[in-house]
Design a protein around this motif. Structure first.
Motif, PDB file in Angstrom:
ATOM      1  N   SER A 197      -3.729   0.097   5.438  1.00 23.10           N
ATOM      2  CA  SER A 197      -3.152   1.443   5.392  1.00 23.10           C
ATOM      3  C   SER A 197      -1.656   1.360   5.116  1.00 23.10           C
ATOM      4  O   SER A 197      -0.998   0.383   5.505  1.00 23.10           O
ATOM      5  CB  SER A 197      -3.390   2.157   6.723  1.00 23.10           C
ATOM      6  OG  SER A 197      -2.778   1.442   7.784  1.00 23.10           O
ATOM      7  N   PRO A 198      -1.081   2.353   4.430  1.00 22.52           N
ATOM      8  CA  PRO A 198       0.346   2.317   4.100  1.00 22.52           C
ATOM      9  C   PRO A 198       1.223   2.202   5.349  1.00 22.52           C
ATOM     10  O   PRO A 198       0.974   2.870   6.352  1.00 22.52           O
ATOM     11  CB  PRO A 198       0.578   3.661   3.397  1.00 22.52           C
ATOM     12  CG  PRO A 198      -0.769   4.025   2.850  1.00 22.52           C
ATOM     13  CD  PRO A 198      -1.761   3.526   3.863  1.00 22.52           C
ATOM     14  N   PRO A 228      -4.634   3.960  -6.264  1.00 16.15           N
ATOM     15  CA  PRO A 228      -5.559   3.707  -5.158  1.00 16.15           C
ATOM     16  C   PRO A 228      -5.042   2.559  -4.312  1.00 16.15           C
ATOM     17  O   PRO A 228      -4.342   1.678  -4.818  1.00 16.15           O
ATOM     18  CB  PRO A 228      -6.859   3.331  -5.872  1.00 16.15           C
ATOM     19  CG  PRO A 228      -6.396   2.729  -7.170  1.00 16.15           C
ATOM     20  CD  PRO A 228      -5.159   3.480  -7.561  1.00 16.15           C
ATOM     21  N   ILE A 229      -5.366   2.561  -3.030  1.00 19.11           N
ATOM     22  CA  ILE A 229      -4.892   1.502  -2.139  1.00 19.11           C
ATOM     23  C   ILE A 229      -6.074   0.721  -1.577  1.00 19.11           C
ATOM     24  O   ILE A 229      -7.214   1.189  -1.600  1.00 19.11           O
ATOM     25  CB  ILE A 229      -4.052   2.073  -0.978  1.00 19.11           C
ATOM     26  CG1 ILE A 229      -4.912   2.958  -0.077  1.00 19.11           C
ATOM     27  CG2 ILE A 229      -2.842   2.824  -1.494  1.00 19.11           C
ATOM     28  CD1 ILE A 229      -4.218   3.386   1.206  1.00 19.11           C
ATOM     29  N   SER A 258       0.827  -1.209   0.000  1.00 18.25           N
ATOM     30  CA  SER A 258       0.000   0.000   0.000  1.00 18.25           C
ATOM     31  C   SER A 258       0.860   1.256   0.000  1.00 18.25           C
ATOM     32  O   SER A 258       0.536   2.247  -0.677  1.00 18.25           O
ATOM     33  CB  SER A 258      -0.931   0.015   1.219  1.00 18.25           C
ATOM     34  OG  SER A 258      -2.012  -0.867   1.068  1.00 18.25           O
ATOM     35  N   ALA A 259       1.945   1.240   0.768  1.00 17.84           N
ATOM     36  CA  ALA A 259       2.819   2.413   0.842  1.00 17.84           C
ATOM     37  C   ALA A 259       3.416   2.736  -0.525  1.00 17.84           C
ATOM     38  O   ALA A 259       3.460   3.902  -0.942  1.00 17.84           O
ATOM     39  CB  ALA A 259       3.933   2.170   1.862  1.00 17.84           C
ATOM     40  N   GLN A 268       0.720   3.994  -2.965  1.00 17.18           N
ATOM     41  CA  GLN A 268       0.402   5.400  -2.685  1.00 17.18           C
ATOM     42  C   GLN A 268       1.457   6.325  -3.285  1.00 17.18           C
ATOM     43  O   GLN A 268       1.134   7.369  -3.865  1.00 17.18           O
ATOM     44  CB  GLN A 268       0.294   5.620  -1.181  1.00 17.18           C
ATOM     45  CG  GLN A 268      -0.201   7.008  -0.786  1.00 17.18           C
ATOM     46  CD  GLN A 268      -0.391   7.121   0.713  1.00 17.18           C
ATOM     47  OE1 GLN A 268       0.555   7.051   1.479  1.00 17.18           O
ATOM     48  NE2 GLN A 268      -1.640   7.267   1.132  1.00 17.18           N
ATOM     49  N   GLU A 269       2.728   5.939  -3.179  1.00 19.96           N
ATOM     50  CA  GLU A 269       3.810   6.743  -3.751  1.00 19.96           C
ATOM     51  C   GLU A 269       3.684   6.847  -5.270  1.00 19.96           C
ATOM     52  O   GLU A 269       4.050   7.865  -5.871  1.00 19.96           O
ATOM     53  CB  GLU A 269       5.162   6.131  -3.393  1.00 19.96           C
ATOM     54  CG  GLU A 269       5.505   6.237  -1.919  1.00 19.96           C
ATOM     55  CD  GLU A 269       6.765   5.453  -1.575  1.00 19.96           C
ATOM     56  OE1 GLU A 269       7.352   4.863  -2.494  1.00 19.96           O
ATOM     57  OE2 GLU A 269       7.143   5.439  -0.393  1.00 19.96           O
ATOM     58  N   LYS A 305      -8.465  -0.442   1.158  1.00 17.96           N
ATOM     59  CA  LYS A 305      -8.931   0.269   2.347  1.00 17.96           C
ATOM     60  C   LYS A 305      -8.514  -0.419   3.633  1.00 17.96           C
ATOM     61  O   LYS A 305      -8.282   0.238   4.649  1.00 17.96           O
ATOM     62  CB  LYS A 305     -10.454   0.400   2.296  1.00 17.96           C
ATOM     63  CG  LYS A 305     -10.970   1.222   1.133  1.00 17.96           C
ATOM     64  CD  LYS A 305     -12.483   1.218   1.079  1.00 17.96           C
ATOM     65  CE  LYS A 305     -13.003   1.988  -0.122  1.00 17.96           C
ATOM     66  NZ  LYS A 305     -14.490   1.943  -0.212  1.00 17.96           N
TER      67      LYS A 305
END
Length: 227
Positions: free
Chosen positions: A62-63, A56-57, A47-48, A51-52, A59
């Motif tokens: 979380s990153p 979309p990630i 996810s991290a 996001q970079e 839900k």
């Protein structure tokens, strides 16, 4: 990585269920020696990086606050090399010369997998032990999906496919994927049960294997008709 991208595509296609139990179930085979915390942190690492990259990630993941210096470039390279993820980063291009052929091929593969699972369900209905009969779907679900595939295929043969009819058909086909994902999530503990894994690997593989095939087919058809 494949599991993350699959669940992300399901989420973006309208899945309202939690992705965490589904991820744990799908990863129970390849990551059987890792505990839930390790699996969760791996998904948060992804996810991290997602996001970079501006994507979309999931839900439920979380990153992570920090990703290892050696892990980050590997995850980044794997994501960018994944056609399913790359498709999510930018706008969908207009239909190309090969898109119609890709859609027909994806639908043919989906039909074959559904027919294989239909045979498996028929066999298990007569020979399978009771504790392994619940696969979350009925043969009527599969028959309906095959009918929808036939409708979509017929529309794609037309010079001007009926977009509404195609979208209605693919929406119902996608509903099968969402139903399977919900079932996987509800039965995550069963997937890591040694007796079930040893006793019904073929059925489990066929059910979970349908998920990416359905998404691939729906995406391929969408590129042809738009949407």
């Amino acid at each position: 990585m494949d599991v993350y991208v699959l669940l992300l595509r399901l989420q973006l296609r309208g899945s309202e269920g939690r992705s965490e139990p589904v991820a744990q179930a799908l990863l129970s085979g390849p990551l059987a020696l890792r505990n839930d915390a390790a699996i969760r942190y791996r998904m948060r690492n992804i996810s991290a990086v997602v996001q970079e990259l501006g994507g979309p990630i999931l839900k439920d993941f979380s990153p992570a606050e920090s990703v290892g210096k050696l892990v980050r470039p590997r995850i980044r390279a794997m994501l960018l090399d994944d056609p399913g993820f790359s498709h999510l980063l930018g706008p969908t291009p207009g239909p190309g010369d090969d898109d119609l052929g890709d859609a027909k091929k994806a639908l043919a593969i989906l039909r074959q997998q559904i027919e294989d699972l239909e045979v498996e369900l028929a066999w298990r209905g007569h020979n399978g032990p009771p504790e392994q009969e619940d696969l979350g779907i009925q043969r009527t679900d599969l028959a309906a999906a095959l009918d929808d595939i036939a409708v979509v295929e017929a529309e794609l043969e037309k010079p001007q496919p009926d977009k509404a009819a195609v979208e209605a058909g693919t929406s119902r086909i996608l509903g099968l994927a969402l139903k399977l994902a919900k079932w996987v999530g509800e039965r995550a503990t069963k997937f890591v049960d040694a007796a079930l894994v040893a006793g019904a690997p073929i059925a489990v593989a066929k059910v979970t294997g349908l998920l990416p095939t359905i998404i691939n087919a729906v995406d391929a058809v969408s590129r042809v008709v738009g949407g």
